[in-house]
Design a protein around this motif. Structure first.
Motif, PDB file in Angstrom:
ATOM      1  N   LEU A  54       0.812  -1.222   0.000  1.00  0.00           N
ATOM      2  CA  LEU A  54       0.000   0.000   0.000  1.00  0.00           C
ATOM      3  C   LEU A  54       0.846   1.273   0.000  1.00  0.00           C
ATOM      4  CD1 LEU A  54      -2.907  -1.018   2.436  1.00  0.00           C
ATOM      5  CD2 LEU A  54      -2.935  -0.905  -0.068  1.00  0.00           C
ATOM      6  N   GLY A  55       2.056   1.173  -0.555  1.00  0.00           N
ATOM      7  CA  GLY A  55       2.830   2.397  -0.761  1.00  0.00           C
ATOM      8  C   GLY A  55       3.938   2.674   0.217  1.00  0.00           C
ATOM      9  N   ARG A  56       4.178   1.782   1.141  1.00  0.00           N
ATOM     10  CA  ARG A  56       5.277   2.039   2.085  1.00  0.00           C
ATOM     11  C   ARG A  56       6.605   2.017   1.346  1.00  0.00           C
ATOM     12  NH1 ARG A  56       6.751  -3.550   4.254  1.00  0.00           N
ATOM     13  NH2 ARG A  56       7.949  -4.262   2.439  1.00  0.00           N
TER      14      ARG A  56
ATOM     15  N   ALA B 244       2.665   4.482  14.415  1.00  0.00           N
ATOM     16  CA  ALA B 244       3.096   4.006  13.103  1.00  0.00           C
ATOM     17  C   ALA B 244       3.954   5.081  12.452  1.00  0.00           C
ATOM     18  CB  ALA B 244       1.882   3.690  12.224  1.00  0.00           C
ATOM     19  N   PRO B 245       4.776   4.714  11.483  1.00  0.00           N
ATOM     20  CA  PRO B 245       5.574   5.719  10.784  1.00  0.00           C
ATOM     21  C   PRO B 245       4.694   6.683   9.992  1.00  0.00           C
ATOM     22  CG  PRO B 245       6.354   3.483  10.323  1.00  0.00           C
ATOM     23  CD  PRO B 245       5.029   3.357  10.989  1.00  0.00           C
ATOM     24  N   GLY B 246       5.122   7.931   9.938  1.00  0.00           N
ATOM     25  CA  GLY B 246       4.492   8.919   9.072  1.00  0.00           C
ATOM     26  C   GLY B 246       5.314   9.108   7.806  1.00  0.00           C
ATOM     27  N   PHE B 247       5.046  10.184   7.091  1.00  0.00           N
ATOM     28  CA  PHE B 247       5.703  10.436   5.808  1.00  0.00           C
ATOM     29  C   PHE B 247       7.223  10.482   5.946  1.00  0.00           C
ATOM     30  CE2 PHE B 247       7.627  13.455   2.848  1.00  0.00           C
ATOM     31  CZ  PHE B 247       7.242  12.914   1.628  1.00  0.00           C
ATOM     32  N   HIS B 248       7.710  11.303   6.878  1.00  0.00           N
ATOM     33  CA  HIS B 248       9.152  11.491   7.016  1.00  0.00           C
ATOM     34  C   HIS B 248       9.833  10.223   7.539  1.00  0.00           C
ATOM     35  CE1 HIS B 248       8.920  15.757   6.083  1.00  0.00           C
ATOM     36  NE2 HIS B 248       7.904  15.852   6.926  1.00  0.00           N
ATOM     37  N   GLU B 249       9.152   9.539   8.455  1.00  0.00           N
ATOM     38  CA  GLU B 249       9.705   8.298   8.992  1.00  0.00           C
ATOM     39  C   GLU B 249       9.836   7.241   7.898  1.00  0.00           C
ATOM     40  OE1 GLU B 249       8.206  10.765  12.192  1.00  0.00           O
ATOM     41  OE2 GLU B 249       7.261  10.058  10.357  1.00  0.00           O
TER      42      GLU B 249
ATOM     43  N   PRO C  55      11.884   6.165  13.286  1.00  0.00           N
ATOM     44  CA  PRO C  55      10.676   6.720  13.901  1.00  0.00           C
ATOM     45  C   PRO C  55      10.912   8.120  14.460  1.00  0.00           C
ATOM     46  CG  PRO C  55      11.669   5.110  15.354  1.00  0.00           C
ATOM     47  CD  PRO C  55      12.469   5.089  14.088  1.00  0.00           C
ATOM     48  N   PHE C  56       9.878   8.936  14.412  1.00  0.00           N
ATOM     49  CA  PHE C  56       9.877  10.271  15.021  1.00  0.00           C
ATOM     50  C   PHE C  56      11.023  11.143  14.519  1.00  0.00           C
ATOM     51  CE2 PHE C  56       7.173   7.919  17.883  1.00  0.00           C
ATOM     52  CZ  PHE C  56       6.180   8.848  18.210  1.00  0.00           C
ATOM     53  N   VAL C  57      10.994  11.428  13.214  1.00  0.00           N
ATOM     54  CA  VAL C  57      11.994  12.326  12.640  1.00  0.00           C
ATOM     55  C   VAL C  57      11.362  13.594  12.057  1.00  0.00           C
ATOM     56  CG1 VAL C  57      13.694  10.539  12.151  1.00  0.00           C
ATOM     57  CG2 VAL C  57      11.954  11.068  10.443  1.00  0.00           C
TER      58      VAL C  57
ATOM     59  N   LYS D 271       5.203  -1.148  11.866  1.00  0.00           N
ATOM     60  CA  LYS D 271       6.509  -0.848  11.296  1.00  0.00           C
ATOM     61  C   LYS D 271       6.446  -0.243   9.896  1.00  0.00           C
ATOM     62  CE  LYS D 271       8.073  -2.933  14.945  1.00  0.00           C
ATOM     63  NZ  LYS D 271       8.235  -2.124  16.166  1.00  0.00           N
ATOM     64  N   CYS D 272       5.266  -0.206   9.294  1.00  0.00           N
ATOM     65  CA  CYS D 272       5.120   0.346   7.947  1.00  0.00           C
ATOM     66  C   CYS D 272       4.079   1.463   7.960  1.00  0.00           C
ATOM     67  CB  CYS D 272       4.691  -0.734   6.949  1.00  0.00           C
ATOM     68  SG  CYS D 272       5.887  -2.072   6.789  1.00  0.00           S
ATOM     69  N   ARG D 273       4.308   2.468   7.140  1.00  0.00           N
ATOM     70  CA  ARG D 273       3.393   3.608   7.110  1.00  0.00           C
ATOM     71  C   ARG D 273       2.047   3.227   6.486  1.00  0.00           C
ATOM     72  NH1 ARG D 273       3.250   8.788   3.078  1.00  0.00           N
ATOM     73  NH2 ARG D 273       1.744  10.019   4.259  1.00  0.00           N
ATOM     74  N   PRO D 274       0.941   3.454   7.218  1.00  0.00           N
ATOM     75  CA  PRO D 274      -0.381   3.265   6.612  1.00  0.00           C
ATOM     76  C   PRO D 274      -0.633   4.360   5.583  1.00  0.00           C
ATOM     77  CG  PRO D 274      -0.489   3.217   9.023  1.00  0.00           C
ATOM     78  CD  PRO D 274       0.849   3.755   8.646  1.00  0.00           C
TER      79      PRO D 274
END
Length: 212
Positions: free
Chosen positions: A21-23, A43-48, A54-56, A84-87
């Motif tokens: 799904l795009g991770r 969960a990771p976001g765009f930057h992560e 995580p949390f960057v 561990k993967c960005r939704p």
């Protein structure tokens, strides 16, 4: 299995639908592999997703500031996420995704062996407490698990989106600092023997909220 071996094992994980799904990559976690304090987000976001840590992003900068306010640094703690993967579009994790990733989070905790796991927001808190409880009900309090203490905190991203949560979030980290200071003072004593605190604004080890 070591922490590094687990990271390699999960590289390019295909176990749930998020893989398709795009991770960009699996965001395993970062920090001190022998940390006594671990932080777990959602969960990771765009930057992560782009950087693999995580949390960057903006929430990460705020977390770094909050850690410093509690007398901590990113280099001495370990930071991971439940998922561990960005939704896609940073949506909430879905139950099957949490179920797929939870064993690997628990394995991370088992390998790191932290004394305290700070859960950031609802998903991490519910995952590690095993109860559908809202973060506002349990934030800033300590809950004894088998091998570590869970200390729920508001999520930095929530405070960035809702300005009214900025001060409650900072209050959570003040309580965390008080709790860690308390643990340091009684380091040789088991956590369960900490005296209950009668003041609502101070942290305490909560043993019976969920009938434990």
């Amino acid at each position: 299995m070591t922490l590094q071996e687990l990271k390699v094992f999960l590289h390019n994980c295909q176990r749930c639908k998020l893989a398709g799904l795009g991770r960009t990559q699996v965001v395993f976690g970062t920090g001190n592999p022998h940390a006594t304090i671990m932080f777990v987000g959602e969960a990771p976001g765009f930057h992560e997703d782009r950087q693999g840590e995580p949390f960057v992003g903006a929430a990460g900068k705020l977390l770094t500031e909050l850690l410093q306010s509690a007398g901590l640094s990113r280099s001495e703690v370990y930071i991971a996420n439940v998922i561990k993967c960005r939704p896609p579009n940073n949506r909430d994790p879905e139950p099957d995704e949490v179920d797929t990733c939870k064993p690997f989070l628990l394995q991370q905790i088992e390998l790191i062996k932290p004394k305290v796991v700070c859960t950031l927001g609802n998903f991490a808190t519910q995952t590690l407490l095993g109860k559908k409880v809202g973060i506002t009900k349990v934030r800033g309090r300590a809950f004894r698990q088998d091998n570590f203490v869970v200390f729920p905190l508001l999520h930095p991203a929530a405070a960035l989106h809702q300005g009214s949560l900025q001060e409650p979030l900072r209050e959570d980290f003040r309580k965390l600092k008080d709790f860690l200071d308390q643990l340091n003072r009684v380091e040789s004593a088991p956590i369960a023997s900490l005296p209950p605190d009668e003041h609502a604004e101070r942290p305490q080890v909560q043993m019976d909220l969920f009938g434990a």
